[in-house]
Scaffold this motif. Structure first.
Motif, PDB file in Angstrom:
ATOM      1  N   ILE A 142     -32.288 -14.973 -11.967  1.00  0.00           N
ATOM      2  CA  ILE A 142     -32.800 -13.821 -12.706  1.00  0.00           C
ATOM      3  C   ILE A 142     -33.542 -12.864 -11.789  1.00  0.00           C
ATOM      4  CG2 ILE A 142     -34.479 -13.098 -14.455  1.00  0.00           C
ATOM      5  CD1 ILE A 142     -33.735 -15.635 -16.029  1.00  0.00           C
ATOM      6  N   MET A 143     -34.460 -13.387 -10.977  1.00  0.00           N
ATOM      7  CA  MET A 143     -35.272 -12.512 -10.145  1.00  0.00           C
ATOM      8  C   MET A 143     -34.511 -11.974  -8.935  1.00  0.00           C
ATOM      9  SD  MET A 143     -37.729 -12.341 -12.106  1.00  0.00           S
ATOM     10  CE  MET A 143     -38.448 -11.035 -11.103  1.00  0.00           C
ATOM     11  N   SER A 144     -33.501 -12.695  -8.486  1.00  0.00           N
ATOM     12  CA  SER A 144     -32.689 -12.213  -7.360  1.00  0.00           C
ATOM     13  C   SER A 144     -31.857 -11.000  -7.762  1.00  0.00           C
ATOM     14  CB  SER A 144     -31.763 -13.319  -6.850  1.00  0.00           C
ATOM     15  OG  SER A 144     -32.505 -14.353  -6.255  1.00  0.00           O
ATOM     16  N   ALA A 145     -31.714 -10.792  -9.068  1.00  0.00           N
ATOM     17  CA  ALA A 145     -30.951  -9.641  -9.545  1.00  0.00           C
ATOM     18  C   ALA A 145     -31.649  -8.324  -9.217  1.00  0.00           C
ATOM     19  CB  ALA A 145     -30.721  -9.747 -11.050  1.00  0.00           C
ATOM     20  N   CYS A 146     -32.950  -8.383  -8.915  1.00  0.00           N
ATOM     21  CA  CYS A 146     -33.666  -7.136  -8.621  1.00  0.00           C
ATOM     22  C   CYS A 146     -34.414  -7.190  -7.294  1.00  0.00           C
ATOM     23  CB  CYS A 146     -34.621  -6.786  -9.758  1.00  0.00           C
ATOM     24  SG  CYS A 146     -35.777  -8.075 -10.232  1.00  0.00           S
ATOM     25  N   GLY A 147     -34.001  -8.093  -6.400  1.00  0.00           N
ATOM     26  CA  GLY A 147     -34.630  -8.145  -5.084  1.00  0.00           C
ATOM     27  C   GLY A 147     -34.580  -9.531  -4.487  1.00  0.00           C
ATOM     28  N   VAL A 148     -35.501  -9.819  -3.585  1.00  0.00           N
ATOM     29  CA  VAL A 148     -35.556 -11.124  -2.936  1.00  0.00           C
ATOM     30  C   VAL A 148     -36.707 -11.926  -3.526  1.00  0.00           C
ATOM     31  CG1 VAL A 148     -34.558 -10.225  -0.803  1.00  0.00           C
ATOM     32  CG2 VAL A 148     -37.037 -10.281  -1.066  1.00  0.00           C
ATOM     33  N   THR A 149     -36.704 -13.218  -3.249  1.00  0.00           N
ATOM     34  CA  THR A 149     -37.716 -14.110  -3.822  1.00  0.00           C
ATOM     35  C   THR A 149     -38.372 -14.952  -2.739  1.00  0.00           C
ATOM     36  OG1 THR A 149     -36.095 -15.862  -4.242  1.00  0.00           O
ATOM     37  CG2 THR A 149     -36.477 -14.275  -6.020  1.00  0.00           C
ATOM     38  N   ILE A 150     -39.591 -15.391  -3.033  1.00  0.00           N
ATOM     39  CA  ILE A 150     -40.287 -16.326  -2.162  1.00  0.00           C
ATOM     40  C   ILE A 150     -41.036 -17.315  -3.054  1.00  0.00           C
ATOM     41  CG2 ILE A 150     -42.235 -14.701  -1.943  1.00  0.00           C
ATOM     42  CD1 ILE A 150     -42.801 -15.956   0.811  1.00  0.00           C
ATOM     43  N   TRP A 151     -40.836 -18.615  -2.791  1.00  0.00           N
ATOM     44  CA  TRP A 151     -41.476 -19.664  -3.596  1.00  0.00           C
ATOM     45  C   TRP A 151     -42.734 -20.147  -2.895  1.00  0.00           C
ATOM     46  CZ3 TRP A 151     -39.911 -21.478  -8.389  1.00  0.00           C
ATOM     47  CH2 TRP A 151     -38.668 -21.016  -8.845  1.00  0.00           C
ATOM     48  N   VAL A 152     -43.753 -20.438  -3.690  1.00  0.00           N
ATOM     49  CA  VAL A 152     -44.976 -21.034  -3.154  1.00  0.00           C
ATOM     50  C   VAL A 152     -45.193 -22.381  -3.829  1.00  0.00           C
ATOM     51  CG1 VAL A 152     -46.033 -18.828  -2.598  1.00  0.00           C
ATOM     52  CG2 VAL A 152     -46.459 -19.841  -4.844  1.00  0.00           C
ATOM     53  N   GLU A 153     -45.754 -23.333  -3.076  1.00  0.00           N
ATOM     54  CA  GLU A 153     -45.968 -24.684  -3.592  1.00  0.00           C
ATOM     55  C   GLU A 153     -47.352 -24.851  -4.222  1.00  0.00           C
ATOM     56  OE1 GLU A 153     -43.627 -26.989  -3.716  1.00  0.00           O
ATOM     57  OE2 GLU A 153     -42.215 -25.565  -2.803  1.00  0.00           O
ATOM     58  N   ASN A 154     -48.272 -23.974  -3.853  1.00  0.00           N
ATOM     59  CA  ASN A 154     -49.646 -24.032  -4.356  1.00  0.00           C
ATOM     60  C   ASN A 154     -49.882 -22.830  -5.264  1.00  0.00           C
ATOM     61  OD1 ASN A 154     -52.451 -23.788  -4.687  1.00  0.00           O
ATOM     62  ND2 ASN A 154     -52.867 -24.784  -2.725  1.00  0.00           N
ATOM     63  N   GLU A 155     -50.292 -23.081  -6.503  1.00  0.00           N
ATOM     64  CA  GLU A 155     -50.455 -21.976  -7.452  1.00  0.00           C
ATOM     65  C   GLU A 155     -51.489 -20.963  -6.985  1.00  0.00           C
ATOM     66  OE1 GLU A 155     -50.910 -21.168 -12.258  1.00  0.00           O
ATOM     67  OE2 GLU A 155     -51.448 -23.142 -11.457  1.00  0.00           O
ATOM     68  N   ASN A 156     -52.494 -21.408  -6.242  1.00  0.00           N
ATOM     69  CA  ASN A 156     -53.501 -20.474  -5.749  1.00  0.00           C
ATOM     70  C   ASN A 156     -52.905 -19.380  -4.862  1.00  0.00           C
ATOM     71  OD1 ASN A 156     -55.766 -21.523  -7.045  1.00  0.00           O
ATOM     72  ND2 ASN A 156     -56.166 -23.003  -5.412  1.00  0.00           N
ATOM     73  N   MET A 157     -51.760 -19.672  -4.244  1.00  0.00           N
ATOM     74  CA  MET A 157     -51.099 -18.679  -3.394  1.00  0.00           C
ATOM     75  C   MET A 157     -50.542 -17.510  -4.200  1.00  0.00           C
ATOM     76  SD  MET A 157     -51.492 -19.360  -0.238  1.00  0.00           S
ATOM     77  CE  MET A 157     -50.264 -18.312   0.521  1.00  0.00           C
ATOM     78  N   MET A 158     -50.451 -17.669  -5.516  1.00  0.00           N
ATOM     79  CA  MET A 158     -49.995 -16.548  -6.343  1.00  0.00           C
ATOM     80  C   MET A 158     -50.996 -15.404  -6.314  1.00  0.00           C
ATOM     81  SD  MET A 158     -46.979 -17.174  -7.443  1.00  0.00           S
ATOM     82  CE  MET A 158     -46.690 -16.064  -8.831  1.00  0.00           C
ATOM     83  N   HIS A 159     -52.272 -15.728  -6.074  1.00  0.00           N
ATOM     84  CA  HIS A 159     -53.267 -14.658  -5.912  1.00  0.00           C
ATOM     85  C   HIS A 159     -52.951 -13.837  -4.658  1.00  0.00           C
ATOM     86  CE1 HIS A 159     -55.576 -16.359  -9.143  1.00  0.00           C
ATOM     87  NE2 HIS A 159     -55.801 -17.489  -8.500  1.00  0.00           N
ATOM     88  N   ALA A 160     -52.543 -14.530  -3.600  1.00  0.00           N
ATOM     89  CA  ALA A 160     -52.192 -13.849  -2.354  1.00  0.00           C
ATOM     90  C   ALA A 160     -50.906 -13.035  -2.511  1.00  0.00           C
ATOM     91  CB  ALA A 160     -52.037 -14.866  -1.221  1.00  0.00           C
ATOM     92  N   ILE A 161     -49.930 -13.591  -3.239  1.00  0.00           N
ATOM     93  CA  ILE A 161     -48.696 -12.851  -3.513  1.00  0.00           C
ATOM     94  C   ILE A 161     -49.028 -11.560  -4.260  1.00  0.00           C
ATOM     95  CG2 ILE A 161     -46.604 -12.856  -4.927  1.00  0.00           C
ATOM     96  CD1 ILE A 161     -46.110 -14.426  -2.473  1.00  0.00           C
ATOM     97  N   THR A 162     -49.908 -11.678  -5.247  1.00  0.00           N
ATOM     98  CA  THR A 162     -50.336 -10.506  -6.013  1.00  0.00           C
ATOM     99  C   THR A 162     -50.951  -9.460  -5.097  1.00  0.00           C
ATOM    100  OG1 THR A 162     -50.769 -11.861  -7.978  1.00  0.00           O
ATOM    101  CG2 THR A 162     -51.848  -9.709  -7.877  1.00  0.00           C
ATOM    102  N   ALA A 163     -51.794  -9.905  -4.167  1.00  0.00           N
ATOM    103  CA  ALA A 163     -52.520  -8.992  -3.279  1.00  0.00           C
ATOM    104  C   ALA A 163     -51.620  -8.337  -2.246  1.00  0.00           C
ATOM    105  CB  ALA A 163     -53.646  -9.747  -2.577  1.00  0.00           C
ATOM    106  N   ILE A 164     -50.608  -9.060  -1.764  1.00  0.00           N
ATOM    107  CA  ILE A 164     -49.766  -8.536  -0.688  1.00  0.00           C
ATOM    108  C   ILE A 164     -48.583  -7.732  -1.222  1.00  0.00           C
ATOM    109  CG2 ILE A 164     -48.318  -9.119   1.296  1.00  0.00           C
ATOM    110  CD1 ILE A 164     -51.320  -9.499   1.748  1.00  0.00           C
ATOM    111  N   SER A 165     -47.731  -8.367  -2.014  1.00  0.00           N
ATOM    112  CA  SER A 165     -46.525  -7.674  -2.473  1.00  0.00           C
ATOM    113  C   SER A 165     -46.632  -7.129  -3.887  1.00  0.00           C
ATOM    114  CB  SER A 165     -45.311  -8.600  -2.367  1.00  0.00           C
ATOM    115  OG  SER A 165     -45.504  -9.794  -3.125  1.00  0.00           O
ATOM    116  N   GLY A 166     -47.336  -7.857  -4.768  1.00  0.00           N
ATOM    117  CA  GLY A 166     -47.455  -7.382  -6.140  1.00  0.00           C
ATOM    118  C   GLY A 166     -48.120  -6.021  -6.202  1.00  0.00           C
TER     119      GLY A 166
END
Length: 264
Positions: A142-166
């Protein structure tokens, strides 16, 4: 399999556009409170719309939560997912909180960004323990339909994803606007200044993508000591531009953490 969207805003529209570009056969249903927005989505993407999620969702379906984090609790009132895979686009809203609200742990958090609207987005993903490998494949598709993806193993890293790419596309627009303003200060028209800034960033990004070289190396290649670019970069360093960007990203991550605490 049906794909349900709870919310029909910009990010939902971007993902739907990607899915439709990939295939016209996906069964997509959007639950959204605005009749006008629903009509636009129906006409633009040939999707079904409703004012609320139906009761016949089943475990083979996907429910994409695309409402604002602060509105999510109310939006999920009386929602029954019946074991469907949940993809949450809500920044800062942790799996544990969603799991409590939905009585399900089959959840994958997704943090996309606005370039998804043109198929050039990047999405960070984190899977809860209740999400299977097959679920991850579905989310990836689903998400590859609109770009590339990166998986994180630690949920806390979603804060960093938000800060960098989000939030990161806004940083790029901020810098583009600053360069455009500099151009207008030199006397260029608004149209000329816009084109100068836009094409400079477009060209730099394309060159970086095609060369594969480190950004710092590319910077050095266009910087002669004592030259014009050197003068500009020296002034950037004096003003702390790089440090400001890094501190801004840290502030975004901190705010994401604050939202997570508020939403618990």
């Amino acid at each position: 399999m049906a794909i349900y969207f709870l919310g029909g805003g910009n990010m939902a529209s971007a993902i739907i556009a990607g899915l439709r570009a990939q295939s016209s056969d996906d069964n997509i249903i959007v639950a959204n409170r605005s009749a006008d927005k629903n009509q636009i989505l129906e006409q633009k993407f040939a999707v079904q719309t409703a004012f609320r999620l139906p009761e016949n969702i089943n475990a083979n379906d996907v429910v994409i939560l695309a409402v604002k984090p602060q509105d999510m609790r109310n939006a999920l009132t009386d929602v029954q997912t019946h074991g469907a895979l949940i993809l949450s686009l809500a920044a800062g809203l942790e799996v544990a909180t969603l799991s409590h609200w939905l009585n399900s742990n089959r959840i994958i958090r997704v943090m996309p960004n606005t370039p998804c609207a043109v198929g050039l987005g990047i999405s960070g993903l984190f899977a809860a323990t209740g999400a299977s490998d097959a679920d991850k494949v579905v989310a990836e598709k689903i998400m590859s339909a609109c770009g590339v993806t990166i998986w994180v193993e630690n949920e806390n890293m979603m804060h960093a994803i938000t800060a960098i790419s989000g939030s990161g596309s806004a940083y790029a627009f901020y810098l583009m606007n600053a360069l455009k303003q500099a151009a207008t200060d030199f006397g260029f028209t608004d149209k000329q200044a816009h084109e100068l800034a836009l094409q400079t960033f477009r060209g730099a990004v394309t060159l970086a993508a095609q060369s594969g070289e480190d950004f710092a190396v590319l910077q050095q290649k266009v910087t002669s000591k004592g030259g014009t670019t050197f003068a500009a970069l020296t002034k950037f360093d004096e003003c702390g531009v790089a440090s400001g960007v890094q501190q801004g990203a840290q502030a975004a991550a901190a705010r994401s953490m604050e939202l997570a605490q508020m939403l618990k």
